[in-house]
Design an enzyme around this catalytic site. Sequence first.
Site, short mmCIF file in Angstrom:
data_model
loop_
_atom_site.label_atom_id
_atom_site.label_comp_id
_atom_site.label_asym_id
_atom_site.label_seq_id
_atom_site.Cartn_x
_atom_site.Cartn_y
_atom_site.Cartn_z
N CYS A 93 -15.10 -7.08 18.96
CA CYS A 93 -15.05 -7.60 20.33
C CYS A 93 -14.54 -9.04 20.29
CB CYS A 93 -16.42 -7.51 21.01
SG CYS A 93 -17.70 -8.54 20.25
N ARG A 94 -15.08 -9.91 21.09
CA ARG A 94 -14.63 -11.31 21.11
C ARG A 94 -15.37 -12.14 20.06
NH1 ARG A 94 -16.42 -16.04 23.49
NH2 ARG A 94 -14.81 -17.58 23.96
#
Length: 259
Positions: A93-94
């Site tokens: 993800c981030r």
Amino acid sequence: MKRKDRAAVCAGCGAGNNILDGPGMERSYTQITQEKAKEMMEQDDGHIVVDVRRQEEYEEGHIPSAICIPNESIGTKQPANLPDLDQIILVYCRSGRRSKEAAQKLFDMGYANVYEFGGILDWTGEVVTEMAGTFGTPAPVLVVDIGSKRFYANLEDNASAEAFVEKLSPAAITVEMQDYGNFEKVGTLPWELPRTDEQITTIPGDIILYQGNQITLYYDENTWNFTKLANIEGVTKEELLRVLGDGTVEATLSLEWSE
């Protein structure tokens, strides 16, 4: 390689949430380093890389060949684009928070070879960006007014949303919407739109085209074949229900153009 062999090979891939088969040992996804993830991506073993950020984050930059399955869309039903429970799935993800949530949900769903490797913020490999979408710049934003409440929705990049913008550009429309199934409000559009149906599990805030001439605003989950037009990002079921109420509501739909 058989499922048991994969688990054995990667039991030491990373600290934390490893797949362990011994008596009394916890079974979960496997957490690996980004260097290990790069090595695994180089293998011709049918693996898939899954970016669990939102679509707009994915388009701003993602790992090559990764597909986007937002964490918010992962529930208890198997995603249509992950048909093989034995496939090697590499999740990021981030920053690493959503990827851990998504990896656990996928493992709990029955996927046997789920590997989580953190966030793209720490990624030192190649990153690609999506080409400019259907609408270009400036891009339209769908405005939904219900009573005194105004919502802004990000439009999808598909032929149906493009036709919707074309129809809506001359003037706003007001649609009378009724409750249906305890998960959506639905109303009839004044015109027909082309359909790009696919199986979707909705989340609160999804705006869906159904049968070409009906527009629905979802406040809960439902899985069916229909066309996603837009999404009100970050809105909760509770927020929507406070605005939508139990009966018929009028929703005014219009466009604003971002810079």
